[in-house]
Scaffold this motif. Structure first.
Motif, PDB file in Angstrom:
ATOM      1  N   GLU A 225     -20.370 -25.183  -4.509  1.00  0.00           N
ATOM      2  CA  GLU A 225     -20.980 -25.279  -5.845  1.00  0.00           C
ATOM      3  C   GLU A 225     -22.416 -25.796  -5.740  1.00  0.00           C
ATOM      4  O   GLU A 225     -23.329 -25.287  -6.413  1.00  0.00           O
ATOM      5  CB  GLU A 225     -20.147 -26.202  -6.739  1.00  0.00           C
ATOM      6  N   GLN A 226     -22.620 -26.819  -4.904  1.00  0.00           N
ATOM      7  CA  GLN A 226     -23.967 -27.345  -4.721  1.00  0.00           C
ATOM      8  C   GLN A 226     -24.883 -26.298  -4.083  1.00  0.00           C
ATOM      9  O   GLN A 226     -26.042 -26.140  -4.480  1.00  0.00           O
ATOM     10  CB  GLN A 226     -23.918 -28.587  -3.835  1.00  0.00           C
ATOM     11  N   GLN A 227     -24.348 -25.578  -3.076  1.00  0.00           N
ATOM     12  CA  GLN A 227     -25.153 -24.583  -2.381  1.00  0.00           C
ATOM     13  C   GLN A 227     -25.489 -23.395  -3.282  1.00  0.00           C
ATOM     14  O   GLN A 227     -26.544 -22.771  -3.116  1.00  0.00           O
ATOM     15  CB  GLN A 227     -24.414 -24.096  -1.132  1.00  0.00           C
ATOM     16  N   ARG A 228     -24.613 -23.075  -4.206  1.00  0.00           N
ATOM     17  CA  ARG A 228     -24.918 -22.002  -5.166  1.00  0.00           C
ATOM     18  C   ARG A 228     -26.152 -22.371  -5.995  1.00  0.00           C
ATOM     19  O   ARG A 228     -26.977 -21.513  -6.305  1.00  0.00           O
ATOM     20  CB  ARG A 228     -23.726 -21.786  -6.099  1.00  0.00           C
ATOM     21  N   ARG A 229     -26.251 -23.652  -6.349  1.00  0.00           N
ATOM     22  CA  ARG A 229     -27.390 -24.091  -7.146  1.00  0.00           C
ATOM     23  C   ARG A 229     -28.661 -24.175  -6.302  1.00  0.00           C
ATOM     24  O   ARG A 229     -29.744 -23.764  -6.750  1.00  0.00           O
ATOM     25  CB  ARG A 229     -27.084 -25.460  -7.773  1.00  0.00           C
ATOM     26  N   SER A 238     -27.364 -19.353   3.847  1.00  0.00           N
ATOM     27  CA  SER A 238     -27.735 -17.996   4.254  1.00  0.00           C
ATOM     28  C   SER A 238     -26.784 -16.966   3.662  1.00  0.00           C
ATOM     29  O   SER A 238     -27.221 -15.909   3.165  1.00  0.00           O
ATOM     30  CB  SER A 238     -27.741 -17.900   5.784  1.00  0.00           C
ATOM     31  N   LEU A 239     -25.471 -17.244   3.712  1.00  0.00           N
ATOM     32  CA  LEU A 239     -24.502 -16.306   3.147  1.00  0.00           C
ATOM     33  C   LEU A 239     -24.678 -16.158   1.642  1.00  0.00           C
ATOM     34  O   LEU A 239     -24.563 -15.053   1.098  1.00  0.00           O
ATOM     35  CB  LEU A 239     -23.083 -16.777   3.463  1.00  0.00           C
ATOM     36  N   ILE A 240     -24.986 -17.246   0.969  1.00  0.00           N
ATOM     37  CA  ILE A 240     -25.159 -17.184  -0.484  1.00  0.00           C
ATOM     38  C   ILE A 240     -26.427 -16.388  -0.833  1.00  0.00           C
ATOM     39  O   ILE A 240     -26.421 -15.568  -1.756  1.00  0.00           O
ATOM     40  CB  ILE A 240     -25.217 -18.610  -1.065  1.00  0.00           C
ATOM     41  N   ARG A 241     -27.497 -16.607  -0.092  1.00  0.00           N
ATOM     42  CA  ARG A 241     -28.734 -15.859  -0.377  1.00  0.00           C
ATOM     43  C   ARG A 241     -28.556 -14.373  -0.093  1.00  0.00           C
ATOM     44  O   ARG A 241     -29.065 -13.525  -0.836  1.00  0.00           O
ATOM     45  CB  ARG A 241     -29.885 -16.418   0.468  1.00  0.00           C
ATOM     46  N   THR A 242     -27.837 -14.048   0.991  1.00  0.00           N
ATOM     47  CA  THR A 242     -27.733 -12.649   1.410  1.00  0.00           C
ATOM     48  C   THR A 242     -26.592 -11.914   0.730  1.00  0.00           C
ATOM     49  O   THR A 242     -26.708 -10.722   0.405  1.00  0.00           O
ATOM     50  CB  THR A 242     -27.546 -12.573   2.941  1.00  0.00           C
ATOM     51  N   HIS A 243     -25.464 -12.600   0.507  1.00  0.00           N
ATOM     52  CA  HIS A 243     -24.257 -11.932   0.014  1.00  0.00           C
ATOM     53  C   HIS A 243     -23.674 -12.635  -1.214  1.00  0.00           C
ATOM     54  O   HIS A 243     -22.499 -12.456  -1.519  1.00  0.00           O
ATOM     55  CB  HIS A 243     -23.189 -11.889   1.112  1.00  0.00           C
ATOM     56  N   GLY A 244     -24.478 -13.436  -1.888  1.00  0.00           N
ATOM     57  CA  GLY A 244     -23.965 -14.261  -2.973  1.00  0.00           C
ATOM     58  C   GLY A 244     -23.253 -13.501  -4.065  1.00  0.00           C
ATOM     59  O   GLY A 244     -22.311 -14.011  -4.682  1.00  0.00           O
ATOM     60  N   ASP A 245     -23.660 -12.263  -4.329  1.00  0.00           N
ATOM     61  CA  ASP A 245     -23.061 -11.495  -5.414  1.00  0.00           C
ATOM     62  C   ASP A 245     -21.808 -10.734  -4.985  1.00  0.00           C
ATOM     63  O   ASP A 245     -21.096 -10.203  -5.835  1.00  0.00           O
ATOM     64  CB  ASP A 245     -24.088 -10.495  -5.982  1.00  0.00           C
ATOM     65  N   GLU A 246     -21.543 -10.666  -3.671  1.00  0.00           N
ATOM     66  CA  GLU A 246     -20.400  -9.877  -3.208  1.00  0.00           C
ATOM     67  C   GLU A 246     -19.295 -10.702  -2.590  1.00  0.00           C
ATOM     68  O   GLU A 246     -18.289 -10.152  -2.140  1.00  0.00           O
ATOM     69  CB  GLU A 246     -20.883  -8.830  -2.182  1.00  0.00           C
TER      70      GLU A 246
END
Length: 425
Positions: A225-229, A238-246
């Motif tokens: 949750e913190q990393q999403r923000r 890195s995973l959230i920036r690259t694949h956050g929507d999938e």
């Protein structure tokens, strides 16, 4: 050794945990698992128990006496282990397909690569694999070297000339490396180490392991949750920036849990046990010190020790024949990695560690097939860096207690020690 151990942790425990439970709460009254189930996790010193060799020779695919009508098989031979682990469509790791049959809810699925079948597994592994290529991991090499040097300096300053190699050396190296890789606060390392140990150690029964998994996933959910923000520089960011929507939060937590706890306990155990072997094998230690054949000796140590003792269990999706055994759809199949790596097919005299053994990456220390450990190269980097540095810094290091007093874990999926007292010399 990440995804492999992440998957091992609860699948077979789930098959028996609910059946032993009683009283109030999900695991209240859970009894200790009997030795007739746990014996594949026992060792005779560093070797698998003699029963493993007998079963591999006489019945390499055989029924395990699980209670309550659960049909389970233990596979101990090298070729049948490869056949099971290499099968893509004959077995399932999808938690949802058998959760109801064992009395567990789909909501208790711990997630991660080890509990997914294609195409879900394919999608998740494709997301994670770029983070574990040699090119991407190379950025960690200077940091691993600095971590190792720092631990050696700290040990050299101990006033007694003695150290606990597990706590002072073997555990901090992967803990610092994995926390940096993921972007997890290093202040939480002791907390995660305790959870990692608890999930793999079945000596206290299955409930403690399942509870440790749940607690770990809960912590990681908050971190995600913190990393999403505010995505950080680590793997999660890195995973959230690259694949956050999938990829959703639960999938992210499962992947991170496998990397964090799997890569911590297994690498720490390999570092400690490998150091013990080197202390008792002066020829191998001298060659490691000289940098002669380090890569090959690391592979031989991985094969000889095979700290992940069993691969994550599969559930047969159809009737299948393995060796001389007819396995029915719905049967549970467990592969002994430690048994397979002592098969004569590995090479001459497989119960002896041989620094001159021909380079052999066909061992099962990282598993095999589509669920092979995704963090294998990171583990190798740590071992190749730490072993030579240790024996160079402390060439006269020796165990501080007789072999009989070493505290090996009695029934843990990840074989290891609780402590390793040494005299630094």
């Amino acid at each position: 050794m990440t995804s492999l151990v992440s998957a091992v942790r609860t699948q077979v425990l789930g098959l028996v945990a609910r059946r032993f439970a009683g009283g109030n709460g999900p695991y209240a009254g859970l009894s200790m698992l009997p030795d007739k189930i746990l014996w594949p996790l026992h060792r005779d010193g560093l070797d698998p128990v003699p029963q493993m060799a007998r079963w591999r020779a006489e019945r390499p695919v055989t029924r395990l006496p699980l209670p309550f009508g659960i049909r389970a098989w233990l596979v101990t031979g090298y070729e049948p282990v490869r056949a099971v682990l290499g099968s893509v469509d004959g077995y399932s790791n999808d938690f949802g397909k058998f959760a109801g049959r064992i009395g567990m809810g789909v909501g208790q699925d711990p997630g991660g690569l080890g509990f997914a079948d294609p195409p879900v597994h394919t999608r998740l592994r494709k997301v994670l694999t770029p983070e574990f290529t040699m090119r991407r991991l190379a950025r960690l090499q200077p940091r691993i070297e600095a971590i190792v040097a720092g631990r050696l300096d700290a040990m050299a300053e101990l006033p007694t000339g003695r150290a606990d190699l597990w706590h002072d050396f073997a555990l901090p190296i992967p803990a610092l490396t994995i926390c940096e890789l993921l972007g997890v606060p290093y202040a939480d390392r002791e907390y995660f180490q305790k959870l990692s140990t608890a999930r793999f150690d079945l000596a206290e029964g299955a409930g403690a392991s399942l509870d440790a998994v749940s607690e770990s996933l809960g912590y990681l959910g908050g971190l995600i949750e913190q990393q999403r923000r505010e995505p950080g520089e680590g793997l999660l960011g890195s995973l959230i920036r690259t694949h956050g929507d999938e990829i959703d939060d639960r999938e992210l937590a499962g992947l991170a849990d496998g990397v964090l706890t799997g890569g911590l306990e297994t690498s720490a155990s390999m570092l400690a046990l490998g150091a013990l072997v080197l202390m008792t094998n002066p020829v191998m230690a001298e060659r490691m010190r000289a940098g002669d054949g380090v890569d090959e000796m690391v592979e031989e140590l991985l094969r000889y020790l095979t700290v992940v003792q069993v691969a994550f269990p599969r559930v047969a999706t159809r009737d299948v024949r393995v060796g001389d055994a007819d396995i029915r759809a719905g049967d549970v199949v467990m592969c002994s990695l430690s048994g397979a790596d002592r098969d004569d097919l590995i090479g001459a005299d497989p119960h002896r560690i041989d620094p001159d053994r021909a380079p052999n990456r066909s061992h099962m220390a990282f598993g095999f097939g589509i669920h092979r450990c995704i963090g294998a190269e990171l583990a190798r980097m740590e071992l190749r860096t730490a072993y030579p540095a240790l024996v160079r810094r402390f060439p006269a290091m020796s165990p501080a207690v007789p072999p009989a007093e070493l505290k090996f874990r009695k029934a843990s999926i990840v074989f290891g020690l609780d402590e390793l007292p040494v005299t630094l010399g």
